[in-house]
Design a protein around this motif. Sequence first.
Motif, PDB file in Angstrom:
ATOM      1  N   TYR A 151       1.652   6.708  -6.945  1.00 21.12           N
ATOM      2  CA  TYR A 151       0.500   7.464  -7.426  1.00 21.12           C
ATOM      3  C   TYR A 151       0.521   8.919  -6.971  1.00 21.12           C
ATOM      4  O   TYR A 151       0.177   9.823  -7.744  1.00 21.12           O
ATOM      5  N   PHE A 152       0.895   9.177  -5.702  1.00 19.91           N
ATOM      6  CA  PHE A 152       0.705  10.498  -5.132  1.00 19.91           C
ATOM      7  C   PHE A 152       1.987  11.307  -4.974  1.00 19.91           C
ATOM      8  O   PHE A 152       1.911  12.523  -4.801  1.00 19.91           O
ATOM      9  N   TRP A 155      -9.924   3.924  -3.361  1.00 21.32           N
ATOM     10  CA  TRP A 155      -9.359   2.604  -3.087  1.00 21.32           C
ATOM     11  C   TRP A 155      -8.220   2.707  -2.069  1.00 21.32           C
ATOM     12  O   TRP A 155      -8.047   1.805  -1.234  1.00 21.32           O
ATOM     13  N   HIS A 156      -7.466   3.769  -2.142  1.00 16.54           N
ATOM     14  CA  HIS A 156      -6.394   3.974  -1.170  1.00 16.54           C
ATOM     15  C   HIS A 156      -6.970   4.118   0.239  1.00 16.54           C
ATOM     16  O   HIS A 156      -6.435   3.549   1.203  1.00 16.54           O
ATOM     17  N   ILE A 157      -8.038   4.875   0.366  1.00 20.08           N
ATOM     18  CA  ILE A 157      -8.672   5.042   1.678  1.00 20.08           C
ATOM     19  C   ILE A 157      -9.255   3.728   2.167  1.00 20.08           C
ATOM     20  O   ILE A 157      -9.092   3.353   3.341  1.00 20.08           O
ATOM     21  N   PHE A 158      -9.923   3.004   1.278  1.00 24.04           N
ATOM     22  CA  PHE A 158     -10.550   1.733   1.670  1.00 24.04           C
ATOM     23  C   PHE A 158      -9.503   0.721   2.139  1.00 24.04           C
ATOM     24  O   PHE A 158      -9.624   0.143   3.229  1.00 24.04           O
ATOM     25  N   PHE A 159      -8.465   0.513   1.329  1.00 24.95           N
ATOM     26  CA  PHE A 159      -7.443  -0.466   1.705  1.00 24.95           C
ATOM     27  C   PHE A 159      -6.645   0.001   2.914  1.00 24.95           C
ATOM     28  O   PHE A 159      -6.186  -0.829   3.713  1.00 24.95           O
ATOM     29  N   GLY A 160      -6.492   1.311   3.087  1.00 24.19           N
ATOM     30  CA  GLY A 160      -5.817   1.804   4.276  1.00 24.19           C
ATOM     31  C   GLY A 160      -6.572   1.453   5.551  1.00 24.19           C
ATOM     32  O   GLY A 160      -5.965   1.025   6.542  1.00 24.19           O
ATOM     33  N   GLN A 197       0.826  -1.208   0.000  1.00 23.92           N
ATOM     34  CA  GLN A 197       0.000   0.000   0.000  1.00 23.92           C
ATOM     35  C   GLN A 197       0.860   1.257   0.000  1.00 23.92           C
ATOM     36  O   GLN A 197       0.585   2.229  -0.731  1.00 23.92           O
ATOM     37  N   TRP A 198       1.907   1.256   0.799  1.00 23.82           N
ATOM     38  CA  TRP A 198       2.783   2.420   0.865  1.00 23.82           C
ATOM     39  C   TRP A 198       3.506   2.635  -0.466  1.00 23.82           C
ATOM     40  O   TRP A 198       3.630   3.764  -0.938  1.00 23.82           O
ATOM     41  N   MET A 230      -5.519   9.369 -12.846  1.00 21.73           N
ATOM     42  CA  MET A 230      -5.199   8.115 -12.168  1.00 21.73           C
ATOM     43  C   MET A 230      -5.192   8.300 -10.660  1.00 21.73           C
ATOM     44  O   MET A 230      -5.659   7.432  -9.916  1.00 21.73           O
ATOM     45  N   ARG A 231      -4.687   9.436 -10.202  1.00 18.67           N
ATOM     46  CA  ARG A 231      -4.703   9.719  -8.770  1.00 18.67           C
ATOM     47  C   ARG A 231      -6.127   9.823  -8.245  1.00 18.67           C
ATOM     48  O   ARG A 231      -6.452   9.291  -7.177  1.00 18.67           O
ATOM     49  N   ALA A 232      -6.970  10.520  -8.983  1.00 18.44           N
ATOM     50  CA  ALA A 232      -8.363  10.685  -8.544  1.00 18.44           C
ATOM     51  C   ALA A 232      -9.097   9.359  -8.503  1.00 18.44           C
ATOM     52  O   ALA A 232      -9.926   9.128  -7.608  1.00 18.44           O
TER      53      ALA A 232
END
Length: 258
Positions: free
Chosen positions: A180-181, A197-202, A173-174, A190-192
């Motif tokens: 991406y960011f 998904w980043h928030i969900f998997f985090g 994840q990191w 792509m970032r948007a």
Amino acid sequence: MPSRGGNTQVQRQPAVVVVAVAEPARRRVRRRRTTMPVKSSASFRMTALPMVVAAQLLAAAVLALALVWALHFRGGVSWGRTSNPLLVYTAHPLFMVIGFVICTGEAVMAYRIVLGPRPAKKAVHLLLHLVAMAFAAVGLYAAFKYHHDAVLPDLRSLHSWLGIATIALYALQWLVAFVYFVFPGAVMTMRADYVPWHIFFGIVIFLMAILTAETGLAKFIFPLIDYPSEVFVINFTGLAILIFGVVVVLAVILPSRY
């Protein structure tokens, strides 16, 4: 019209009676439109500020309980070759709790805690996750070193499986978030697309860390039947970790401003 014979014949045409049927006036009934509340974080009718403050208090409680347990009941931490292997193993739960529970929780709430521009929040978020992985690496090394010194098999328990899966997903994840960011070549679209998904998997990985910590603490309780005071400290530590995880998730899904 008069005819040539002098007889006046009036040709009557049938009268056409037009009856205007007036339609009944429609009563305009104003119907109250029942609008369902929007399913968003604003539906909680509160901001994230109370949860952020509660999370800081719980993080302090978790850290205090973990230090009391490790230093007072377990005899501290030692990395010496001739030291007791249990002192090496004590570093495993201590560093994992500090890294994967406290630092990760603070990193997840970085966008709610840090006051400043978005780049500053992003930097704190990224660095806290990096610090969490550093603590986790030390804790993982302590676990493998203890198993090696005590000649015990590795990765046999559910706790160890959850721990390895959490560490692997955490690092992945990191790395993906960095590409991406932070990487300048990433496209904004792509970032948007990746943000939700980043928030969900985090959140999922953070909850996996909480679950791993709880299963790890449970392993210390069974051999301690004759030491009720240490069992109480372990149980309170587990409860504080669980409540801390719930409060962190609430702080993430609640709006920063109502």
